[in-house]
Design a protein around this motif. Structure first.
Motif, mmCIF file in Angstrom:
data_model
loop_
_atom_site.group_PDB
_atom_site.id
_atom_site.type_symbol
_atom_site.label_atom_id
_atom_site.label_comp_id
_atom_site.label_asym_id
_atom_site.label_seq_id
_atom_site.Cartn_x
_atom_site.Cartn_y
_atom_site.Cartn_z
ATOM 1 N N ASP A 23 13.946 -16.625 21.551
ATOM 2 C CA ASP A 23 14.707 -16.321 22.766
ATOM 3 C C ASP A 23 15.900 -17.242 22.971
ATOM 4 N N PHE A 24 15.689 -18.540 22.753
ATOM 5 C CA PHE A 24 16.702 -19.539 23.066
ATOM 6 C C PHE A 24 16.826 -20.553 21.937
ATOM 7 N N THR A 43 20.457 -22.384 25.303
ATOM 8 C CA THR A 43 21.445 -21.317 25.136
ATOM 9 C C THR A 43 20.734 -20.143 24.476
ATOM 10 N N ARG A 44 21.312 -18.967 24.563
ATOM 11 C CA ARG A 44 20.718 -17.797 23.932
ATOM 12 C C ARG A 44 20.701 -17.985 22.418
ATOM 13 N N HIS A 45 19.587 -17.629 21.801
ATOM 14 C CA HIS A 45 19.448 -17.801 20.357
ATOM 15 C C HIS A 45 20.482 -16.976 19.596
ATOM 16 N N ARG A 46 20.860 -15.823 20.162
ATOM 17 C CA ARG A 46 21.847 -14.980 19.483
ATOM 18 C C ARG A 46 23.206 -15.668 19.377
ATOM 19 N N ASN A 84 16.302 -11.978 33.715
ATOM 20 C CA ASN A 84 17.128 -12.455 32.606
ATOM 21 C C ASN A 84 18.574 -12.675 33.026
ATOM 22 N N ASP A 112 20.829 -16.060 32.331
ATOM 23 C CA ASP A 112 22.203 -16.120 31.825
ATOM 24 C C ASP A 112 23.136 -16.834 32.798
#
Length: 243
Positions: A155-156, A165-168, A199, A203
């Protein structure tokens, strides 16, 4: 710091758990001889929480009867029989039953086992980690190799100081959100009263540089399908054998 109140998300339909959830709510499905929600409630009670709001919708009467029989917490029912509010809206409604002090927010169908005996619990540590001056939310996180039943997605990404932070967006030091976070209620003061996904506020906190995570101790379980019940129970048996 001891956090004395919590919001527990327990209103979902549990559609992936059918046919089990055709006759009962998912949080009451027993894993290792105990309803899933009781793992959550027990961990809150152990950490010194005194009051918990729990939202109900699917087989709400069964949920209310079970919660009435649970001892050691002042449990307040956040009734969503009139319509599900998703996790974000459910939290916002539940907050109206609590005061303005820091809270834990937890899922009723995600839990962990195998914490070190005699050491501070995961929630004790999370309460001590959360700093309202620098954080909007502080969440428990887990390495994917220490999970059972998870879908395999991180997820992170966690920085050395715990900032998430977002894993993406950042592939370093990946972690999975373990279904529990601490926050001040005012962070959701501008949130809608209609259904929304929490969510979006993860963010928002990331955008402000104020979403942090702490690694949990033990092993994390999620039971999303009937087939996953046996896998979860085998994991619990293994931990009990070697405890």
């Amino acid at each position: 710091m001891t956090i004395k109140q919590a919001m527990v998300l327990a209103a979902g339909l549990g559609t992936r758990m059918r046919p089990i959830t055709d006759t009962m709510p998912k949080p009451l499905v027993k894993i290792g001889g105990k309803p899933m929600i009781d793992y959550t409630l027990d961990s809150l009670k152990q950490a010194g929480v005194e009051r918990a709001a729990v939202n109900v919708h699917h087989f709400a009467d069964q949920m209310e009867a079970h919660l009435k029989s649970y001892h050691g917490l002042d449990i307040l029912i956040s009734d969503e029989r009139g319509g599900l509010l998703n996790n974000g809206g459910g939290i916002v409604k539940g907050l109206t039953l609590l005061d303005r002090e820091t809270i834990f927010v937890m899922n009723a169908d995600l839990f962990w086992i195998g914490e070190q005996p005699g050491a501070p619990s995961n929630l004790d540590r999370l309460a001590g980690f959360f700093d309202a001056g620098s954080m909007d939310m502080a969440m428990l996180c887990v390495r994917i190799e220490n999970t059972t039943g998870h879908n395999g997605t991180n997820d992170f990404s966690m920085a050395a100081d715990g900032r998430l932070t977002r894993h993406r967006d950042d592939q370093s030091n990946p972690v999975v959100y373990a279904g529990a976070f601490a926050m001040r209620p005012e962070f959701l003061d501008d949130a809608p009263r209609d259904p929304f996904n929490i969510n979006s506020y993860f963010d928002k906190a990331i955008g402000r540089g104020r979403l942090y995570g702490m690694m949990m101790d033990g092993h994390w379980l999620t039971v999303g399908t009937p087939e996953a019940v046996d896998e979860a129970e085998e994991t619990i048996r293994q931990f009990r054998t070697f405890a």
